[in-house]
Design a protein around this motif. Structure first.
Motif, PDB file in Angstrom:
ATOM      1  N   GLU A   8      44.405  41.786  44.868  1.00 48.14           N
ATOM      2  CA  GLU A   8      42.991  41.718  45.109  1.00 48.14           C
ATOM      3  C   GLU A   8      42.808  42.921  45.936  1.00 48.14           C
ATOM      4  OE1 GLU A   8      42.428  37.957  46.563  1.00 48.14           O
ATOM      5  OE2 GLU A   8      42.390  36.893  44.712  1.00 48.14           O
ATOM      6  N   ARG A   9      43.723  43.197  46.773  1.00 54.81           N
ATOM      7  CA  ARG A   9      43.930  44.023  47.952  1.00 54.81           C
ATOM      8  C   ARG A   9      44.256  45.508  47.654  1.00 54.81           C
ATOM      9  NH1 ARG A   9      43.882  40.873  53.611  1.00 54.81           N
ATOM     10  NH2 ARG A   9      42.583  39.531  52.990  1.00 54.81           N
ATOM     11  N   ASP A  10      44.689  45.659  46.309  1.00 51.69           N
ATOM     12  CA  ASP A  10      45.323  46.722  45.698  1.00 51.69           C
ATOM     13  C   ASP A  10      46.617  47.397  46.549  1.00 51.69           C
ATOM     14  OD1 ASP A  10      45.331  48.893  43.832  1.00 51.69           O
ATOM     15  OD2 ASP A  10      43.687  50.087  45.254  1.00 51.69           O
ATOM     16  N   VAL A  11      47.455  46.309  46.732  1.00 48.13           N
ATOM     17  CA  VAL A  11      48.579  46.861  47.820  1.00 48.13           C
ATOM     18  C   VAL A  11      49.790  47.326  46.582  1.00 48.13           C
ATOM     19  CG1 VAL A  11      50.532  45.858  49.087  1.00 48.13           C
ATOM     20  CG2 VAL A  11      48.299  45.087  49.418  1.00 48.13           C
ATOM     21  N   ILE A  17      51.202  56.231  48.389  1.00 51.23           N
ATOM     22  CA  ILE A  17      51.501  54.610  48.551  1.00 51.23           C
ATOM     23  C   ILE A  17      50.688  54.301  49.557  1.00 51.23           C
ATOM     24  CG2 ILE A  17      53.265  52.566  48.975  1.00 51.23           C
ATOM     25  CD1 ILE A  17      55.128  54.366  46.974  1.00 51.23           C
ATOM     26  N   ALA A  18      51.031  54.972  50.695  1.00 52.58           N
ATOM     27  CA  ALA A  18      50.579  54.685  52.186  1.00 52.58           C
ATOM     28  C   ALA A  18      49.024  54.515  52.161  1.00 52.58           C
ATOM     29  CB  ALA A  18      51.027  55.379  53.342  1.00 52.58           C
ATOM     30  N   ARG A  19      48.344  55.489  51.229  1.00 52.76           N
ATOM     31  CA  ARG A  19      47.002  55.617  51.283  1.00 52.76           C
ATOM     32  C   ARG A  19      46.443  54.627  50.503  1.00 52.76           C
ATOM     33  NH1 ARG A  19      43.992  59.670  53.638  1.00 52.76           N
ATOM     34  NH2 ARG A  19      44.974  61.320  54.366  1.00 52.76           N
ATOM     35  N   ARG A  20      46.915  54.353  49.279  1.00 54.81           N
ATOM     36  CA  ARG A  20      46.590  53.209  48.400  1.00 54.81           C
ATOM     37  C   ARG A  20      46.601  51.864  49.070  1.00 54.81           C
ATOM     38  NH1 ARG A  20      49.525  50.955  42.765  1.00 54.81           N
ATOM     39  NH2 ARG A  20      48.284  48.945  42.890  1.00 54.81           N
ATOM     40  N   THR A  21      47.647  51.453  49.878  1.00 55.39           N
ATOM     41  CA  THR A  21      47.722  50.316  50.125  1.00 55.39           C
ATOM     42  C   THR A  21      46.810  50.270  51.534  1.00 55.39           C
ATOM     43  OG1 THR A  21      50.011  50.157  49.841  1.00 55.39           O
ATOM     44  CG2 THR A  21      49.162  48.672  51.495  1.00 55.39           C
ATOM     45  N   LEU A  22      46.613  51.407  52.178  1.00 52.67           N
ATOM     46  CA  LEU A  22      45.750  51.444  53.514  1.00 52.67           C
ATOM     47  C   LEU A  22      44.178  51.232  52.800  1.00 52.67           C
ATOM     48  CD1 LEU A  22      45.119  51.939  56.488  1.00 52.67           C
ATOM     49  CD2 LEU A  22      45.128  54.541  56.060  1.00 52.67           C
ATOM     50  N   ALA A  23      43.894  51.814  51.910  1.00 50.21           N
ATOM     51  CA  ALA A  23      42.654  51.506  51.158  1.00 50.21           C
ATOM     52  C   ALA A  23      42.210  50.262  50.911  1.00 50.21           C
ATOM     53  CB  ALA A  23      42.296  52.551  50.056  1.00 50.21           C
ATOM     54  N   GLY A  24      43.142  49.538  50.221  1.00 52.36           N
ATOM     55  CA  GLY A  24      43.215  48.252  49.686  1.00 52.36           C
ATOM     56  C   GLY A  24      43.012  47.118  50.817  1.00 52.36           C
ATOM     57  N   ALA A  25      43.913  47.879  52.051  1.00 49.99           N
ATOM     58  CA  ALA A  25      43.811  46.746  53.234  1.00 49.99           C
ATOM     59  C   ALA A  25      42.331  46.837  53.821  1.00 49.99           C
ATOM     60  CB  ALA A  25      45.010  47.078  54.127  1.00 49.99           C
ATOM     61  N   VAL A  26      41.863  48.061  53.959  1.00 51.12           N
ATOM     62  CA  VAL A  26      40.585  48.285  54.515  1.00 51.12           C
ATOM     63  C   VAL A  26      39.560  47.685  53.842  1.00 51.12           C
ATOM     64  CG1 VAL A  26      38.860  49.897  55.127  1.00 51.12           C
ATOM     65  CG2 VAL A  26      41.097  50.174  55.796  1.00 51.12           C
ATOM     66  N   ASP A  27      39.806  47.609  52.500  1.00 57.34           N
ATOM     67  CA  ASP A  27      38.607  46.846  51.406  1.00 57.34           C
ATOM     68  C   ASP A  27      38.844  45.335  51.597  1.00 57.34           C
ATOM     69  OD1 ASP A  27      36.873  48.284  49.890  1.00 57.34           O
ATOM     70  OD2 ASP A  27      38.555  48.900  48.374  1.00 57.34           O
ATOM     71  N   GLY A  28      39.874  44.984  51.861  1.00 54.59           N
ATOM     72  CA  GLY A  28      40.455  43.556  52.471  1.00 54.59           C
ATOM     73  C   GLY A  28      39.617  43.051  53.503  1.00 54.59           C
ATOM     74  N   LEU A  29      39.812  43.965  54.431  1.00 51.87           N
ATOM     75  CA  LEU A  29      39.160  43.844  55.762  1.00 51.87           C
ATOM     76  C   LEU A  29      37.520  43.630  55.602  1.00 51.87           C
ATOM     77  CD1 LEU A  29      41.160  45.877  58.105  1.00 51.87           C
ATOM     78  CD2 LEU A  29      41.265  43.170  57.990  1.00 51.87           C
TER      79      LEU A  29
END
Length: 586
Positions: free
Chosen positions: A209-212, A288-300
């Motif tokens: 869901e968070r694109d991690v 990888i860092a940007r993908r996970t980061l974008a997913g985390a921000v989307d999750g937020l």
């Protein structure tokens, strides 16, 4: 990280720290947990990663109890740096392995600022090693992070061995999820006989869901022909059905460990080579860092939206409780008007005292002759007998006080009963008997009624200031004329104008009306009655509102208003930030 990005994150963090959600509405506990998790992810991952995209990639190794995470970590390093064994839970204090040159990235509070740093070494005592009490599930989560500088860990990469996500210890489960939220890459470790367990899949779905970015290790695969292929095919199909995109799937055969609990290095050769290649590829690490980061921000952003929705439910519940309280007292106010307008106040003691004033017990015989007799009677009282008018004034005041206090008390009872019918209302009413009026309320009503009656008498004096009117006024007496005006106000059509033309109360009002017209004239009487009514209405509104005050004060003291709007704004800003991060990575 731009100033606007900093402002977006700081504003959201401020709103999360200030969130109250004070009412026990369905989902309030889950919302508060969501707020804590979002605040943790901001501090543990999002803010530091946005500030330093070139920092080493943090790989968090998580999985189920007994999956062999620590054994894999030890094999990657070549030495027993992470506790493993048969007693559960094993990993209590998380262990972070990094290249010695990367140590400055981790010694400070850049990531996971809530965990103190402990520098470990080979054979260092495990100060937080679990004891038998850990199996009760009541242990507290670790408060420190053990750092190990290891030459075998390639520079640009760090491995974090997390507690079990399904640990028997509640604190360990919570810590495991916190560490996973801090990851740039999740390495999930499962086993050949437990890969279908429910808890890991719950966590993996969250990752999707968070694109991690997720890698998976299937450990302890039986060393028989065709088994690894069969299991990997089944696991891959399950991942696809659940919508979990996995970058790499590593298969580790079941292997004997040596006396120190170490695996042969060859069995994890593919995984070790993958990490070495990843550490050497700076562009891939940043992707990888940007993908996970974008997913985390989307999750937020999703969290902010969910919190906004719950805050809106809190606001709706707050409004409902306010409407219940004000509705109960609005009903009291209406009943007071009904009692004043239906003539009931002009019966009994009040009627008897009014008859004393006008000097007749034949109130229902012709009104015209009654007015004449009343004027004659009142003229006899100018020099020495004002007591009947004062008594009538007092009777009116006492009756009005009784009506206001009684109906407002009923309003308090109705409001209290309505509140206690719901969990939110009960939580506000707890510890205080809101069904009782505040101390001193009856005296406030008496004082307000006295003030109103004083205003009426002043109104009479002011209207009778000219010489001709003053003579007529003095012939009747200020108090008597003032009582007549009060009587007219009580039976006025400004209150309940149905059926008042019959009965002693209505006739009493007619007498008062005629007496006033005889003194002031028709137009002046209408003006005086309107002014006196407005004065009374204002005081009654204030008195009944005072009865509602204990309820409304409890609502006003809750705080947390406007949270829904602020969090909805955060959700929009965070979603926009996530899009920007993805666009920059293309």
């Amino acid at each position: 990280m731009t100033d606007r990005t900093t402002q977006v994150l700081d504003t959201f963090a401020e709103h999360l720290r200030g969130i109250e959600l004070p009412l026990p509405v369905d989902g309030a506990d889950a919302a508060r947990t969501e707020a804590r998790a979002a605040l943790s992810q901001l501090a543990d991952h999002v803010t530091p990663r946005l500030a330093s995209l070139d920092a080493p990639l943090l790989v968090v190794i998580g999985g189920s109890t007994g999956a062999g995470k620590s054994t894999l970590v030890n094999a990657l390093v070549g030495e027993p740096v992470s506790r493993s064994g048969a007693i559960r839970p094993t990993t209590r204090r998380p262990v972070l392995l990094h290249h010695p040159d990367d140590e400055p990235w981790f010694t400070g509070p850049r990531i996971l600022p809530g965990l103190a740093r402990v520098h470990g070494g080979i054979g260092a005592p495990d100060a937080e090693a679990p004891g038998p009490q850990d199996t009760t599930g009541d242990v507290d989560p670790a408060t420190s992070l053990e750092l190990h500088g290891e030459e075998r860990i390639p520079q640009g990469l760090a491995l974090l061995d997390a507690p079990d996500i399904d640990s028997v210890a509640t604190g360990n489960r919570e810590l495991a999820r916190q560490l996973l939220r801090a990851a740039d890459l999740w390495l999930f470790v499962t086993t050949a006989n437990r890969y279908a367990d429910a808890v890991p899949w719950e966590v993996l779905r969250t990752a999707a869901e968070r694109d991690v970015t997720v890698d998976v290790v299937m450990n302890r695969i039986p060393d028989r022909a065709g088994v690894a292929e069969e299991l990997s095919t089944d696991l891959t199909a399950m991942l696809e059905r659940q919508g979990v995109e996995v970058e790499h799937l590593f298969l580790v055969p079941e292997t004997e460990i040596d006396a120190e609990g170490m695996l042969p290095s060859g069995v994890i050769g593919e995984l070790a080579a993958h990490f070495t290649a990843l550490a050497a590829d700076g562009e891939q690490r940043r992707r990888i860092a940007r993908r996970t980061l974008a997913g985390a921000v989307d999750g937020l952003a999703a969290s902010a939206g969910e919190l906004a929705a719950h805050a809106a439910r809190q606001d709706a519940e707050r409004r409902r409780l306010r409407e219940e309280a004000t509705g109960a007292f609005d009903g009291s106010r209406e009943r007071i008007d009904a009692a004043l307008g239906d003539g009931s106040l002009l019966r009994g003691e009040v009627l008897a005292r009014w008859q004393d004033v006008v000097g007749t017990g034949e109130l229902l015989r012709g009104v015209e002759s009654l007015v004449t007799r009343a004027r004659d009677r009142l003229g006899q009282m100018v020099s020495g007998r004002p007591a009947p008018a004062v008594a009538a004034e007092q009777a009116l005041g006492t009756g009005l006080v009784h009506v206001v206090v009684d109906e407002t008390a009923h309003g308090a009872e109705r409001a209290d009963a309505a509140w206690r019918a719901s969990p939110a209302g009960r939580s506000l009413a707890e510890g205080r008997d809101l069904s009782r009026l505040p101390d001193g309320f009856a005296e406030q009503v008496r004082a307000a009624v006295r003030d109103w009656q004083g205003d009426v008498l002043e109104l009479v004096r002011a209207e009778g200031a000219d010489r001709r009117t003053k003579a007529r006024l003095l012939s009747l007496g200020v108090n008597a004329v003032g009582v007549a005006l009060m009587v007219v106000v009580f039976a006025s059509t400004a209150f309940i104008p149905t059926g008042l033309e019959v009965g002693a109360g209505a006739a009493t009002a007619v007498v008062g009306q005629r007496l006033l017209e005889a003194v002031f004239g028709d137009e002046a009487v209408r003006r005086m009655a309107r002014t006196a009514r407005e004065s009374l209405t204002g005081r009654l509104d204030a008195l009944v509102a005072g009865g509602a005050a204990p309820f409304l004060e409890r609502l006003d003291a809750l705080g947390g208003e406007d949270e829904a709007e602020a969090l909805a704004g955060d959700a929009e800003a965070l979603a926009a930030l996530a899009r920007e991060i993805r666009e920059e990575s293309r």
